[in-house]
Design an enzyme around this catalytic site. Structure first.
Site, PDB file in Angstrom:
ATOM      1  N   SER A 195       0.799  -1.216   0.000  1.00 30.19           N
ATOM      2  CA  SER A 195       0.000   0.000   0.000  1.00 30.19           C
ATOM      3  C   SER A 195       0.839   1.276   0.000  1.00 30.19           C
ATOM      4  CB  SER A 195      -0.966  -0.045   1.181  1.00 30.19           C
ATOM      5  OG  SER A 195      -1.834   1.042   1.127  1.00 30.19           O
ATOM      6  N   HIS A 196       0.639   2.087   1.018  1.00 34.35           N
ATOM      7  CA  HIS A 196       1.278   3.394   1.109  1.00 34.35           C
ATOM      8  C   HIS A 196       2.691   3.318   1.676  1.00 34.35           C
ATOM      9  CE1 HIS A 196      -0.717   2.076   4.667  1.00 34.35           C
ATOM     10  NE2 HIS A 196       0.099   2.807   5.371  1.00 34.35           N
ATOM     11  N   ASP A 236      -2.413   6.554  -3.437  1.00 33.05           N
ATOM     12  CA  ASP A 236      -1.277   5.922  -2.747  1.00 33.05           C
ATOM     13  C   ASP A 236      -0.597   4.858  -3.597  1.00 33.05           C
ATOM     14  OD1 ASP A 236      -3.326   4.040  -2.675  1.00 33.05           O
ATOM     15  OD2 ASP A 236      -2.675   3.221  -0.757  1.00 33.05           O
ATOM     16  N   ASP A 278      -0.828   1.631  -4.036  1.00 28.45           N
ATOM     17  CA  ASP A 278      -1.610   0.640  -4.795  1.00 28.45           C
ATOM     18  C   ASP A 278      -2.933   1.199  -5.309  1.00 28.45           C
ATOM     19  OD1 ASP A 278      -2.537   0.757  -2.146  1.00 28.45           O
ATOM     20  OD2 ASP A 278      -3.390  -1.248  -2.264  1.00 28.45           O
ATOM     21  N   ASP A 330      -5.619   2.606  -3.852  1.00 25.96           N
ATOM     22  CA  ASP A 330      -6.935   2.506  -3.206  1.00 25.96           C
ATOM     23  C   ASP A 330      -7.244   3.687  -2.280  1.00 25.96           C
ATOM     24  OD1 ASP A 330      -5.184   1.721  -1.256  1.00 25.96           O
ATOM     25  OD2 ASP A 330      -6.140  -0.216  -0.839  1.00 25.96           O
ATOM     26  N   ARG A 331      -6.221   4.466  -1.929  1.00 25.45           N
ATOM     27  CA  ARG A 331      -6.486   5.633  -1.063  1.00 25.45           C
ATOM     28  C   ARG A 331      -6.580   6.905  -1.886  1.00 25.45           C
ATOM     29  NH1 ARG A 331      -3.123   5.131   4.544  1.00 25.45           N
ATOM     30  NH2 ARG A 331      -3.588   2.931   4.929  1.00 25.45           N
ATOM     31  N   LYS A 379     -11.462  -0.254  -1.527  1.00 21.82           N
ATOM     32  CA  LYS A 379     -11.600   1.188  -1.642  1.00 21.82           C
ATOM     33  C   LYS A 379     -10.914   1.620  -2.934  1.00 21.82           C
ATOM     34  CE  LYS A 379      -7.851   2.004   1.687  1.00 21.82           C
ATOM     35  NZ  LYS A 379      -7.530   0.673   2.240  1.00 21.82           N
TER      36      LYS A 379
END
Ligand code: G16
Length: 549
Positions: free
Chosen positions: A113-114, A277, A279, A281-282, A376
């Site tokens: 992710s982030h 982010d 990947d 999703d944010r 998300k």
């Protein structure tokens, strides 16, 4: 196709966190480490003869190596086909869409992710089920249990796949199809939103800046915002995916997305800014010199959802994670639809969406999404805002600033003033000590008065899933005040170094005269209460939070 059975020994640290297994790359590079976890996933599944597995990741260092291993193990474990994004790239929401669109058996998503990327940074892996969503806790628990007793794994003796070449390759009994990473997802967005209204908005001089933070959304933003919606190429920044994410920390918040923040707070700033982010999703939404709190973003999207073609028939319901502010609850009340409060983790929304109970969901951690996928979705949130602004512009004959939209929302619903203070990478024992100290006061805190706040109750949040009845305990310690304000303390489940302690602060203010106040100023008294009740500074030696959002 020759299948090798390799002897291995169990690693005892493969417990998935909030969103899959995240560790330093060096941990994953240990002999057998990745293979053990992948075999543990496969061993919890009943893989049928024609099963297809979706595989893709955010493009970070080790992504391609891991994908080659997973393809060989999928072949050995009975999958008939693997669908993989070109160059191994699939954003997390795009992967969720691919699983649903092609009705694959499930998917493996590679991302931390982030978190930063590179040989000394982070990597991650998670399994998503056929609904496109992260595996629920009962599955992740089963994977963890397998990982503790594993003695062997299976791998097929086949050549590496050329991940760059779109098309099908047959390797023994396995077919590998490399697909365009972007087009299916971009087609889905074109179905959900009014692209022609957004196009007109962008042509009318409304300016935007999107920051992919050198991570996976770069190619998605180029295709959707520039090629399909006609935004200028200069509207994009940091849109080339690099294996190290440009050496940055692709977390779209005011601290880590400072490059974008500087642009939006400069003279002659664009009208709209957004970042996503690692990947994809944010999301973070900004106006000209204005930050939209993720909890408010969810509430505003819900309140205006009828302006978006996909949601014009109305929402079945909404859901938010417990630490997310109650702003969306007020919208749900007005719309007379249910609002669910779940633990942190997108996986908790899956059952509610599958059962048709909710259409929109969101979290304070910069995550917003809907039932179009089961993750998300950063770019989706950006398109929601652009669609809402475009539709309002059509109706009013001129565009409204992001700040004006947010302030009009607060004027109508009141403001849930909100902030999160993160203390990252503190020693785990210190963080556990802080949590234990707060819990030890559960009996004495109620009715204590702190300035203008009086404690009503305290608890450790637990959740019973209304669909399958599963119980999740220990989901965050809450101090709830009589006036409706609250402080929540939680240990993050996504860090890879020590512990990250999050303090979530929320106070409701209906008085429009206070709505201009900076959240840190408006919440100053609660911040002091949080520090005094938790003894955080004394116990961790930290003077200030690492990140404030
Ligand atoms: C993951 C989860 C989110 C969660 C976030 C923060 O997001 O999918 O549901 O809110 O972590 O979790 P924590 O507070 O435990 O660190 P992502 O974007 O990291 O996949």
């Amino acid at each position: 196709m020759r299948i090798q059975t390799v002897s291995t020994h169990a690693f005892l640290d493969q417990k998935p966190g909030t969103s899959g297994l995240r560790k330093k790359v060096k941990v994953f590079q240990q002999a057998h480490y990745l293979e053990n976890f992948v075999q543990s996933i496969f061993d919890t599944l009943t893989i049928e003869g024609d099963a297809t597995l979706t595989v893709g990741g955010d493009g970070r260092f080790y992504n391609k190596t891991a994908i080659q291993t997973i393809i060989k193990m999928a072949a050995a474990n009975g999958f008939a086909k693997v669908l993989v994004g070109q160059d191994g790239i699939l954003s997390t929401p795009a992967a969720s869409h691919v699983i649903r669109h092609y009705e694959t058996f499930g998917g493996i998503i590679l991302s931390a992710s982030h978190n930063p990327a590179g040989p000394t940074e982070d990597f991650g892996i998670k399994y998503n089920t056929a609904n496109g969503g992260p595996a629920p806790e009962k599955v992740t628990e089963a994977i963890f249990a397998k990982s503790k007793t594993i003695t062997q794994y299976k791998v097929a003796d086949i050549a590496d796949i050329d991940l760059n070449a779109i098309g099908e390759t047959r390797l023994g009994d396995l077919t590998v199809q490399v697909i365009n990473s972007v087009s299916d997802y971009a087609d889905l967005m074109a179905k959900l939103f009014d692209f022609s209204a957004i196009k007109s908005l962008l042509q009318s001089g409304f300016s935007l800046k999107f920051d992919a933070m050198h991570a996976v959304t770069g190619p998605y933003a180029k295709e959707i915002l520039v090629d399909r919606l006609g935004a200028r190429a200069t509207s994009l920044m940091n849109c080339d995916v690099s294996e190290t994410f440009g050496g940055g920390h692709p977390d779209p918040n005011l601290t880590y997305a400072h490059e974008l923040v500087d642009v939006l707070y400069a003279n002659n700033a664009p009208d709209f800014g957004a970042a996503s982010d690692g990947d994809g999703d944010r999301n973070m939404i900004l106006g000209n010199a204005f930050f939209v709190t993720p909890s408010d973003s969810l509430a505003i999207i819900a309140a205006n959802s009828r302006l978006i073609p996909a949601y014009k028939q109305g929402l079945a319901g909404v859901a938010r994670s417990m630490p997310t502010s109650g702003a969306v609850d007020r919208v749900a009340k007005k719309l007379s639809i249910p609002c669910y409060e779940t633990p942190t983790g997108w996986k908790f929304f899956g059952n509610l969406m599958d059962a048709g109970k909710v259409t929109l969901c969101g979290e304070e951690s910069f995550g917003t999404g809907s039932n179009h996928v089961r993750e998300k979705d950063g770019l989706w949130a950006v398109l929601c805002w652009l669609n809402i602004i475009a539709a309002k512009t059509k109706a009013l004959g001129k565009w409204q600033s992001v700040e004006a939209i947010v302030k009009a929302h607060w004027a109508e619903y009141g403001r849930n003033v909100y902030s999160r203070h993160d203390y990252e990478a503190i020693p785990t024992e210190d963080a556990n000590g802080v949590m234990a100290h707060i819990k030890s006061q559960f009996l004495t805190l109620p009715n204590q008065v702190f300035g203008r706040y009086t404690v009503n109750t305290c608890d450790d949040f637990s959740y019973t899933d209304p669909i399958d009845g599963s119980l999740s305990t220990g989901q965050g310690v809450r101090i709830l005040f009589k006036c409706g304000s609250r402080i929540v303390f939680r240990l993050s489940g996504t860090g890879t170094e020590g512990a990250t302690l999050r303090i979530y602060l929320e106070a409701y203010d209906p008085d429009i005269a206070n709505h201009h106040l900076d959240a840190q100023v408006a919440l100053a008294e609660m911040i002091e209460i949080a520090l005094s009740v938790s003894q955080l500074k004394q116990r961790s030696g930290r003077e200030a939070p690492t990140v404030i959002t």
